[in-house]
Design an enzyme around this catalytic site. Structure first.
Site, PDB file in Angstrom:
ATOM      1  CB  SER A 262      -0.941  -0.048   1.206  1.00 19.90           C
ATOM      2  OG  SER A 262      -1.940   0.937   1.121  1.00 19.90           O
ATOM      3  CG  ASP A 325      -6.520  -3.156  -3.479  1.00 19.84           C
ATOM      4  OD1 ASP A 325      -7.138  -2.151  -3.084  1.00 19.84           O
ATOM      5  OD2 ASP A 325      -5.485  -3.584  -2.936  1.00 19.84           O
ATOM      6  CG  HIS A 376      -5.648  -2.430   0.413  1.00 22.82           C
ATOM      7  ND1 HIS A 376      -4.901  -2.217  -0.729  1.00 22.82           N
ATOM      8  CD2 HIS A 376      -5.041  -1.671   1.389  1.00 22.82           C
ATOM      9  CE1 HIS A 376      -3.912  -1.375  -0.478  1.00 22.82           C
ATOM     10  NE2 HIS A 376      -3.971  -1.035   0.795  1.00 22.82           N
TER      11      HIS A 376
END
Length: 436
Positions: A262, A325, A376
């Protein structure tokens, strides 16, 4: 108050890699056939076995696994050695989450729960063959105080280096930098700062066309002099440690691997670009240490100028993404790599304001998962790679704690109003470009 400090497609053609034993000269072959015909057969068979063994071992093909050929022929189907390496580096990133302390009553609140000598053992990686050399801290340039926390700098990851038998297994000494993703409130707000701004990481060559997302750059370059861990920026800590390790092992075969999830994948991209742009990986006139980024669920980081420069510098980036995602589709949902050109008329006027992904994509599909919160989650990513035919159940331990952590924070209203406005740009388009 943190202050910013900044120094002046995806479809691949299959390619089969063959390791062929070196040929002997015609004279040598003739002599062998005349004098020892059986030896020729045995020698040929032995060489063939050596070539097969070399091709099937990580040490024998580590450069290809690290992306020297942009992973051609290794993704469809996914090469088992590459798959194991992706999982291995993902587990190093997962260690950052497992070791992050979210207990407000702890003296290590919002930092690592363990010392450098204990962390790998505590998170189950004691047999990894790596040694942690330094912890890394980052300071968001956002004034949002955390509950019971006086320091704005947060533990963001670590630097490690392979040792002992692991060097032989890998085929080289590996310098690893691992970053966690977003956890604290100020990091979330930094993610919402979707404006593009020149990176300007090389003081001798600003390259104003190389632009990156402002929030990620701020997190990478900001300092907080009032904080114990904030005297040096995340960038300064990393460049000093990577340079130290490169100098220490000069003369050895070395690789640099940067992995993140991320927001952490964005920091990984900035660090990899920074090392290459400054030439820290150049150890000779024509010799460079290869740099590879393993990006898990990473957002876009920069514009076309950033992508072009990363390619010129020879950075290798493998983007592991879930096609469902949403984080991998921002910033720039509309103005991105798919909206830079119009038919055959060339690039559109705003093409340099478009966010563009860098590297090669390995797409996963979580569509059949029952829990949409998994889309995610790094554990879900790794679980799907390990067991592609099974539905991966998310443990939820760390992330449920993270949700409770966020609910307990007392935020000033103005930063979140500002963040909400920026969020609109984050999920749509980069409407503002910072001028020099």
């Amino acid at each position: 108050m943190a202050s910013q400090f900044m120094m002046p497609n995806q479809s691949l053609h299959s390619l089969r890699i063959l390791l062929i034993p070196p040929r002997k000269s015609t004279t040598q072959c003739k002599l062998m056939m005349e004098k020892e015909p059986s030896s020729l057969v045995l020698s040929s068979h032995h060489n063939s076995k050596l070539a097969t063994a070399s091709k099937s071992s990580l040490a024998g093909m580590w450069r290809e696994i690290q992306g020297s050929n942009n992973w051609k022929g290794l993704l469809e189907p996914l090469n088992p050695i590459l798959k194991n390496e992706i999982i291995r580096y993902g587990e190093f990133v997962m260690a950052c989450y497992h070791a992050f302390d979210l207990d407000p009553t702890s003296k290590r609140y919002c930092n690592c729960k363990y010392g450098r000598n204990r962390i790998l053992e505590e998170v189950g990686l004691e047999s990894s063959g790596y040694e942690i050399t330094k912890y890394i801290y980052a300071t968001p340039d956002i004034s949002i105080p955390l509950q019971d926390a006086s320091c704005s700098s947060r533990w963001i990851g670590y630097v490690a280096v392979s040792t002992g038998k692991e060097i032989k297994r890998l085929g080289r000494r590996d310098i690893l930098i691992s970053f966690r993703g977003t956890v604290t409130s100020s990091e979330w707000v930094a993610n919402f700062m979707s404006a593009l701004t020149p990176a300007r990481l090389d003081p001798h060559e600003p390259r104003l066309d190389v632009m990156v997302e402002l929030g990620f750059l701020s997190l990478y370059t900001s300092t907080d002099r009032s904080c114990k861990f904030g005297h040096r920026s995340c960038r300064d800590q990393l460049l000093a440690e990577v340079s130290r390790i490169i100098n220490k092992y000069r003369g050895e075969e070395v690789s640099i691997t940067v992995a993140g999830h991320s927001m952490g994948s964005s920091l990984a991209m900035l660090l990899a670009y920074d090392i290459a742009e400054l030439g820290l990986n150049r150890i000779g006139p024509k010799q460079e240490i290869p740099i590879t980024v393993y990006s898990f669920a990473g957002p876009r980081v920069g514009n076309s100028g950033f992508k072009r420069r990363c390619e010129e510098l020879g950075l290798k980036v493998l983007r592991v993404v879930n096609v469902n995602d949403p984080v991998t589709k921002v910033p720039g949902v509309f103005l991105n790599e798919n909206f830079r050109v119009l038919g055959e008329r060339g690039e559109l006027p705003w093409c340099h304001s478009c966010y563009i992904h860098v590297g090669v994509e390995l797409a996963l599909n979580f569509f059949k998962m029952r829990n949409p919160a998994c889309v995610h989650d790094l554990e879900a990513y790794l679980g799907l790679l390990k067991c592609p035919k099974k539905v991966v159940k998310k443990s939820g331990d760390f992330f449920s704690k993270a949700k409770q952590f966020m609910r307990k924070q007392n935020f000033d209203s103005w930063p979140w109003r500002s963040a909400a406005k920026r969020l609109g740009r984050l999920i749509q388009l980069p409407t503002r470009i910072c001028k020099t």
